[in-house]
Design an enzyme around this catalytic site. Structure first.
Site, PDB file in Angstrom:
ATOM      1  N   CYS A   1     -34.203 -45.589  -9.971  1.00 39.96           N
ATOM      2  CA  CYS A   1     -32.713 -45.938  -9.271  1.00 39.96           C
ATOM      3  C   CYS A   1     -33.500 -45.365  -7.801  1.00 39.96           C
ATOM      4  CB  CYS A   1     -31.775 -45.446 -10.143  1.00 39.96           C
ATOM      5  SG  CYS A   1     -30.152 -45.802  -9.124  1.00 39.96           S
TER       6      CYS A   1
ATOM      7  N   HIS B   1     -32.003 -47.503 -15.578  1.00 43.77           N
ATOM      8  CA  HIS B   1     -31.799 -46.270 -16.291  1.00 43.77           C
ATOM      9  C   HIS B   1     -32.134 -46.257 -17.587  1.00 43.77           C
ATOM     10  CE1 HIS B   1     -30.783 -43.314 -13.064  1.00 43.77           C
ATOM     11  NE2 HIS B   1     -29.196 -44.426 -12.811  1.00 43.77           N
TER      12      HIS B   1
HETATM   13  N1  LIG Z   1     -28.191 -42.870  -9.688  1.00 48.25           N
HETATM   14  C1  LIG Z   1     -29.247 -43.190  -8.473  1.00 48.25           C
HETATM   15  O1  LIG Z   1     -29.621 -42.393  -8.437  1.00 48.25           O
HETATM   16  C2  LIG Z   1     -28.310 -43.345  -6.962  1.00 48.25           C
HETATM   17  C3  LIG Z   1     -29.131 -43.946  -5.963  1.00 48.25           C
HETATM   18  C4  LIG Z   1     -28.462 -43.796  -4.779  1.00 48.25           C
HETATM   19  N2  LIG Z   1     -27.821 -42.273  -4.327  1.00 48.25           N
HETATM   20  C5  LIG Z   1     -27.167 -44.776  -4.596  1.00 48.25           C
HETATM   21  O2  LIG Z   1     -26.029 -44.472  -4.685  1.00 48.25           O
HETATM   22  O3  LIG Z   1     -27.521 -45.860  -4.533  1.00 48.25           O
END
Ligand SMILES: NC(=O)CC[C@H](N)C(=O)O
Length: 495
Positions: A341, A438
């Protein structure tokens, strides 16, 4: 269990003398107990502040703790189980997720606070009502301490909620940190009469040694508070229940060791979903540690850049403290570097934020390991997904929570093919890839692929992660049953 006991039960609620006293785990344990006893329980926590979240089948976001409790209860998770989720993006602002969808940052939240959070409390009550109409009993969890006198008038999570729900409420005190008499007695003494009326008993948690040694203490607490001590739960380390607060993360800062596959997870400031690593952490072949020390990163075989609620800030953070350089060196030295992510976004060439989703910085060069460019969007993607990892035959399960959209340049291969036809991630080679999924590391095929260059040992425990988790919920339920007076608890739940 007799049928008479399976009649509708009053909601039960677990509140604390402070944070990290064990509320979430105890709530999960009771969810499993009620399931075992033939009820259909559901967890509920009005408001959660956490960067660990999960997605329902409908694509709505909620705190991981309630998703875990729902799993223990044996029911699908719903956003009604955690209608308000605050996700801190910086020291001063949080993204507010209401009924599973982001409704803005803290400035929107301040609006709700203007009249003691009345609108927010209305939404929370509606979520609770929907839930209690379909589940029996609702197993509720409070937040932090219930005796924050200055905050009480704005409370939507603790006794205001207990009173609305008519919940039989139990106070949990942590004996391991010391001062349990003061904290339990003081907490009860500071309650109003209406709040006191919700309280049905006390549970002493994290007792080290033989619980019978606390008999005197139990009597003293009962005399002092006028409430029964319904259980003394031992401190345990051998039951693995996913924990999601930052205090539990602190206990995971470790270092590299010899004789195991060393997996370094970069300890970002806004690290999100550190529960992604639970499966690997429980693998006998692996030493998984969270670190922000470039020297420790250098000692790892596998470096994972995890999710971040603020990719741009965290990118800057690792550039400034030498970790970015250590990750690049690790990759050049032929070690495995994986991004999940926000971590996937950081492995790319550039992160753009034209709508100021994360802050004022509009563009930030990434590590340049993967040929991808990310643009943060105004709309959030929240999805559960089924996928096939690389060439794997088996269908795996994961979930996406991100604002960013990532475009892969050139001919790089995907990490996974999703069952809705989309491709995910960027796969440069066996040791270098990034993904939005995830939960990808909960899957045995993926674990086998990433450990393959470093060990030929097979896992000791051949049970699937899902079966392992089920065993842990049952063990937790057994532990609670043998140390808590369940008969007394059931008595307080009858209407
Ligand atoms: N859960 C995350 O790692 C989000 C990654 C990043 N902040 C986004 O919103 O795309």
């Amino acid at each position: 269990m007799t049928d008479s006991i399976r009649r509708p039960l009053r909601p039960i609620m677990f509140v604390g003398t402070g944070s990290d006293v064990g509320k979430s785990v105890i709530t999960a344990g009771f969810c499993r107990i009620f399931k075992q006893d033939g009820f259909q329980p559901a967890p509920f926590k009005a408001q959660n502040m956490s960067l660990n979240s999960y997605v329902t089948a409908e694509g709505l976001e909620l705190g991981r703790a309630q998703a875990v409790q729902a799993e223990a209860a044996g029911v699908p998770c719903l956003s009604d189980m955690n209608p308000v989720l605050l996700k801190p993006t910086s020291d001063r602002s949080s993204q507010v997720v209401l009924n599973g969808k982001p409704v803005g940052n803290q400035s929107a939240y301040e609006y709700f606070m203007a009249n003691d959070r009345r609108e927010l409390f209305e939404s929370v009550k509606q979520a609770f009502d929907r839930l209690s109409g379909n589940y029996n009993p609702v197993v509720m969890e409070g937040a932090g301490s219930i005796s924050e006198l200055n905050l009480k008038h704005r409370d939507i999570t603790n006794l205001r909620m207990a009173a609305y729900a008519g919940a039989a409420t139990y106070l949990i005190g942590d004996i391991d940190r010391g001062g349990v008499f003061g904290s339990v007695y003081g907490t009860i003494a500071l309650l109003t009469d209406e709040e006191k009326a919700c309280m049905k008993g006390i549970i002493i948690n994290k007792f080290r040694g033989d619980g019978r040694l606390f008999e005197d203490g139990k009597r003293m607490l009962e005399d002092l508070t006028g409430l029964p001590v319904v259980g003394i739960l031992p401190y345990f380390r051998d039951i693995h229940i996913e924990q999601e607060d930052s205090v539990s993360l602190e206990s995971k800062y470790r270092t590299s060791v010899t004789g195991k596959v060393n997996v370094a997870v970069i300890l970002l400031r806004r690290l999100s979903n550190f529960t992604d690593f639970d499966r690997l952490e429980n693998d006998e072949r692996v030493n998984l540690f969270f670190t922000i020390d470039p020297h420790e990163v250098a000692k790892a075989d596998i470096v994972i850049v995890p999710g971040s609620k603020n990719t741009i800030d965290d990118m800057l953070f690792i550039k400034n403290n030498g970790v970015a350089k250590a990750i690049l060196q690790a990759q050049k030295a032929g070690k495995t570097v994986i991004g999940i992510c926000g971590g996937y976004q950081m492995l790319g060439e550039m992160i753009l934020d034209p709508h100021h989703v994360e802050g004022t910085i509009e563009s930030m060069p990434g590590l340049g390991i993967l040929p991808v460019v990310t643009t943060l969007q105004a709309e959030k993607t929240t999805l559960q997904c089924q996928f096939r990892f690389r060439g794997s035959e088996s269908l795996a399960f994961g979930y996406e929570i991100h604002m960013g959209e990532t475009v892969v340049r050139g001919q790089a291969k995907p990490v996974a093919t999703l069952s809705d036809g989309r491709n995910d991630g960027c796969f440069l080679n066996d040791k270098t890839w990034g993904t939005y999924l995830h939960g990808i590391l909960d899957n045995d095929d993926v674990i086998a692929q990433i450990l393959q260059p470093y060990t030929s040992d097979l896992p000791d425990n051949q049970t699937s992660f899902q079966a392992f988790k089920e065993q842990q919920y049952d063990k937790l339920a057994d532990l609670i049953r043998s140390n808590v007076n369940m008969e007394l608890i059931y008595k307080t739940l009858r209407y």
